[in-house]
Design an enzyme around this catalytic site. Structure first.
Site, PDB file in Angstrom:
ATOM      1  N   ASN A  11       0.885  -1.157   0.000  1.00  0.00           N
ATOM      2  CA  ASN A  11       0.000   0.000   0.000  1.00  0.00           C
ATOM      3  C   ASN A  11       0.921   1.205   0.000  1.00  0.00           C
ATOM      4  O   ASN A  11       1.483   1.579   1.025  1.00  0.00           O
ATOM      5  CB  ASN A  11      -0.881  -0.056   1.255  1.00  0.00           C
ATOM      6  CG  ASN A  11      -1.792   1.142   1.364  1.00  0.00           C
ATOM      7  OD1 ASN A  11      -1.680   2.110   0.603  1.00  0.00           O
ATOM      8  ND2 ASN A  11      -2.690   1.089   2.329  1.00  0.00           N
ATOM      9  N   ARG A  93      -2.581  -2.181  -3.334  1.00  0.00           N
ATOM     10  CA  ARG A  93      -3.752  -1.327  -3.163  1.00  0.00           C
ATOM     11  C   ARG A  93      -3.689  -0.246  -4.251  1.00  0.00           C
ATOM     12  O   ARG A  93      -2.710   0.509  -4.334  1.00  0.00           O
ATOM     13  CB  ARG A  93      -3.725  -0.657  -1.798  1.00  0.00           C
ATOM     14  CG  ARG A  93      -4.869   0.307  -1.643  1.00  0.00           C
ATOM     15  CD  ARG A  93      -4.708   1.161  -0.419  1.00  0.00           C
ATOM     16  NE  ARG A  93      -5.882   2.029  -0.272  1.00  0.00           N
ATOM     17  CZ  ARG A  93      -5.912   3.085   0.529  1.00  0.00           C
ATOM     18  NH1 ARG A  93      -4.856   3.400   1.243  1.00  0.00           N
ATOM     19  NH2 ARG A  93      -6.983   3.813   0.616  1.00  0.00           N
ATOM     20  N   HIS A 181     -12.052   3.678   0.258  1.00  0.00           N
ATOM     21  CA  HIS A 181     -11.908   2.821   1.455  1.00  0.00           C
ATOM     22  C   HIS A 181     -12.575   1.465   1.259  1.00  0.00           C
ATOM     23  O   HIS A 181     -12.977   0.802   2.219  1.00  0.00           O
ATOM     24  CB  HIS A 181     -12.491   3.494   2.717  1.00  0.00           C
ATOM     25  CG  HIS A 181     -11.722   4.701   3.158  1.00  0.00           C
ATOM     26  ND1 HIS A 181     -12.322   5.862   3.566  1.00  0.00           N
ATOM     27  CD2 HIS A 181     -10.388   4.927   3.247  1.00  0.00           C
ATOM     28  CE1 HIS A 181     -11.403   6.757   3.881  1.00  0.00           C
ATOM     29  NE2 HIS A 181     -10.214   6.217   3.690  1.00  0.00           N
ATOM     30  N   ARG A 241      -8.340  17.139   5.314  1.00  0.00           N
ATOM     31  CA  ARG A 241      -9.286  17.431   4.212  1.00  0.00           C
ATOM     32  C   ARG A 241     -10.636  17.842   4.801  1.00  0.00           C
ATOM     33  O   ARG A 241     -11.038  17.321   5.839  1.00  0.00           O
ATOM     34  CB  ARG A 241      -9.469  16.188   3.332  1.00  0.00           C
ATOM     35  CG  ARG A 241      -8.223  15.805   2.565  1.00  0.00           C
ATOM     36  CD  ARG A 241      -8.395  14.454   1.868  1.00  0.00           C
ATOM     37  NE  ARG A 241      -7.632  13.409   2.508  1.00  0.00           N
ATOM     38  CZ  ARG A 241      -7.785  12.100   2.294  1.00  0.00           C
ATOM     39  NH1 ARG A 241      -8.708  11.675   1.458  1.00  0.00           N
ATOM     40  NH2 ARG A 241      -7.028  11.217   2.912  1.00  0.00           N
ATOM     41  N   GLU A 377      -6.926  -3.995   5.796  1.00  0.00           N
ATOM     42  CA  GLU A 377      -6.925  -3.864   4.339  1.00  0.00           C
ATOM     43  C   GLU A 377      -5.917  -4.811   3.701  1.00  0.00           C
ATOM     44  O   GLU A 377      -6.116  -5.303   2.594  1.00  0.00           O
ATOM     45  CB  GLU A 377      -6.618  -2.405   3.960  1.00  0.00           C
ATOM     46  CG  GLU A 377      -7.761  -1.468   4.331  1.00  0.00           C
ATOM     47  CD  GLU A 377      -7.340  -0.021   4.513  1.00  0.00           C
ATOM     48  OE1 GLU A 377      -6.474   0.243   5.389  1.00  0.00           O
ATOM     49  OE2 GLU A 377      -7.859   0.849   3.804  1.00  0.00           O
TER      50      GLU A 377
END
Ligand code: ADP
Length: 391
Positions: A11, A93, A181, A241, A377
Site C-alpha cells: 500500500n 492497493r 476505502h 481534508r 486492508e
C-alpha cells in the site's frame, strides 16, 4: 534450506508504505509500516502476526529516501526474518479503478496505462500507488502483480448514488460518486459474514475513521451508498481534508481570492479538516488531549458530521441494524464514538458507556448493534491476489 512461500501486499502512499507478508493459506507472517518517507525522521516498524516488533537491520542513511528504497529496506528485513523467502505474488492497493475495474486483476502494461489515465481522478493517491507497482516490478521481475481497487466495493451502486446533477456528459466522462476505502469495507463485511451472520444480512452503517474518513451503507453485504464521492475530498471531515463543501466556496477562492488551482488543492488536501479547524494538529490524540477551544470545536464538528451521516446511511438503506467503527480513530476513540452516536436514540442507537470506554467489541445497548472492529486492508489485498492466481 527451508523456503517460505509468501504473498506480499503493498500500500504505497505519498510518504508512507504499508507492507504485509502472508502465507499461501493467508496466515499473516508480518506487517510493516514505513512513515515519513523522504524525510530525516522516516521510521519503519515491523511486527509479526502476534503484534510483536521484529528487529530492524542497521539501516543505511538513504534506507527510506524514496518509496523504492523503503521497499528494499523492508524486504531485506523480511528476508532476514524468514528463511528462503520466495514471494510468489504481489498484491497492490490501487485507490482508483474507475468504472471498468471492479475486481482484483493481474497487472499488465496495458492495465498500467489504463490506471495511469485515472490519475487526474485521484492525483494525490493514484500516482504513488502506481509508483509502488513499478518498484515491485523492479524488485520482483516475472512475479505476478495484482491490482486491488478501493473503488471496486462500491461499483454496484444504484444510479442515484453514483451520479451528480451535472450535465449528463460529465457522467459519461466518469465524473461519478465512486466511493473509496473499499478494501476496508470489504474486510468489515467479511468479518460480519464470519462472526455476525444476522447483522451481515441486515443494514449496517460502517464508519472508517482514520487519517482519511468515510462512511458506507452496507445492506446484505453490498455497498449501497458512500459519503466519499468523485475524489477522496468528499463527505466527512478528515485529518487535513474538509469533507463536504459547497462548491461556491471554490469559486470564491478562485475569483475573489485569486488562488490558483494548485493552491486550492494544497488547501483542500493538506491544510483543512481537523488540522485547519484546530490550527493545532491533524492527530485526534493531540486534539483530545488539548484544552484549546478550537481543538474541541474541531472534534465537535467531526462528530456532528458523522452523526448526520448515520441518519443519511439509515435513510439510504430504509433502516439501520448496526453501526461499525473502524480505522485509527474509530477503533480507539471512545469520545468520538460516543459523541457521534449522541441523540440517535430515536434510531435505536445507544452506547454502553463502560464498554465504549474499554474499547470493547460490542458497545451498543439499544436495538441497533454497535461494534468496534479493527480493519485489515492488507488481508483483503492478499485474498484478492490469492483469488486471481487461484492459489
Ligand atoms: P491511516 O488512514 O493513515 O491508516 P489510521 O487508521 O492509522 O490512519 O488513523 C489515524 C488516526 O487515528 C489519527 O488521527 C490518530 O490520531 C488516530 N488515533 C490513533 N490512536 C488513537 C487513540 N488512541 N485515540 C484517538 N485517536 C487515535
Amino acid at each position: 534450506m527451508p523456503v517460505t512461500r509468501a504473498i506480499l501486499t503493498l500500500n504505497s502512499g505519498s510518504s508512507s508504505l504499508k507492507l504485509g507478508l502472508f502465507t499461501e493459506t493467508l496466515e499473516t507472517l508480518a506487517l510493516a509500516h514505513v512513515d515519513r518517507i523522504g524525510r530525516r525522521e522516516a521510521a519503519m516498524v515491523i511486527r509479526d502476526a502476534a503484534g510483536a516488533r521484529l528487529p530492524l537491520p542497521a539501516a543505511a542513511p538513504d534506507a527510506f529516501a524514496t518509496n523504492a528504497a523503503a521497499l528494499r529496506t523492508a524486504l531485506a528485513t523480511f528476508e532476514a526474518q524468514f528463511d528462503g523467502l520466495d514471494v510468489i505474488a504481489v498484491g497492490h492497493r490501487i485507490v482508483h479503478g474507475g468504472t471498468d475495474h471492479a475486481a482484483p486483476e493481474r497487472i499488465t502494461e496495458p492495465l498500467m496505462a489504463d490506471l495511469a489515465r485515472l490519475a487526474p481522478f485521484a492525483p494525490l493517491h493514484q500516482p504513488h500507488n502506481l509508483a509502488g507497482v513499478r518498484a515491485a516490478l523492479e524488485a520482483f521481475p516475472g512475479t505476478p502483480q495484482i491490482a486491488c481497487y478501493d473503488t471496486a466495493f462500491h461499483r454496484g451502486h444504484p444510479f442515484v448514488s453514483d451520479t451528480f446533477a451535472l450535465p449528463r456528459r460529465y457522467y459519461e466522462k466518469g465524473v461519478r460518486r465512486y466511493g473509496f476505502h473499499g478494501l476496508s469495507y470489504d474486510y468489515i463485511t467479511s468479518e460480519l459474514a464470519r462472526s455476525e451472520p444476522a447483522l451481515h444480512a441486515g443494514r449496517v452503517a460502517v464508519a472508517h475513521l482514520g487519517s482519511g474518513a468515510s462512511m458506507c451503507a452496507i445492506a446484505q453485504g453490498r455497498s449501497v451508498a458512500s459519503t466519499m464521492g468523485f475524489s477522496a475530498l468528499e463527505g466527512l471531515p478528515m485529518g487535513t481534508r474538509p469533507g463536504e463543501l459547497d462548491p461556491g466556496i471554490l469559486l470564491y477562492m478562485l475569483d475573489e481570492e485569486g488562488l490558483t488551482s494548485h493552491e486550492i488543492a494544497t488547501l483542500l488536501y493538506k491544510e483543512s479538516g481537523l488540522l485547519g479547524m484546530s490550527g493545532l494538529s491533524n492527530d485526534m490524540r493531540v486534539l483530545e488531549a488539548s484544552d484549546a477551544p478550537r481543538a474541541q470545536e474541531a472534534i465537535d464538528y467531526f462528530c456532528f458530521r458523522i452523526r448526520r451521516q448515520v441518519g443519511a446511511m439509515a435513510a439510504a438503506m430504509g433502516g439501520l441494524d448496526g453501526v461499525v467503527f473502524c480505522g485509527g480513530i474509530g477503533e480507539n476513540s471512545g469520545r468520538v464514538r460516543a459523541q457521534a452516536c449522541e441523540g440517535l436514540e430515536f434510531l435505536g442507537l445507544e452506547i454502553d458507556a463502560a464498554a465504549n470506554a474499554a474499547n470493547a467489541r460490542d458497545i451498543g445497548s439499544g436495538r441497533v448493534r454497535v461494534l468496534v472492529l479493527p480493519t485489515n486492508e492488507e488481508i483483503v489485498i492478499a485474498r484478492g491476489a490469492s483469488a486471481v492466481l487461484d492459489l
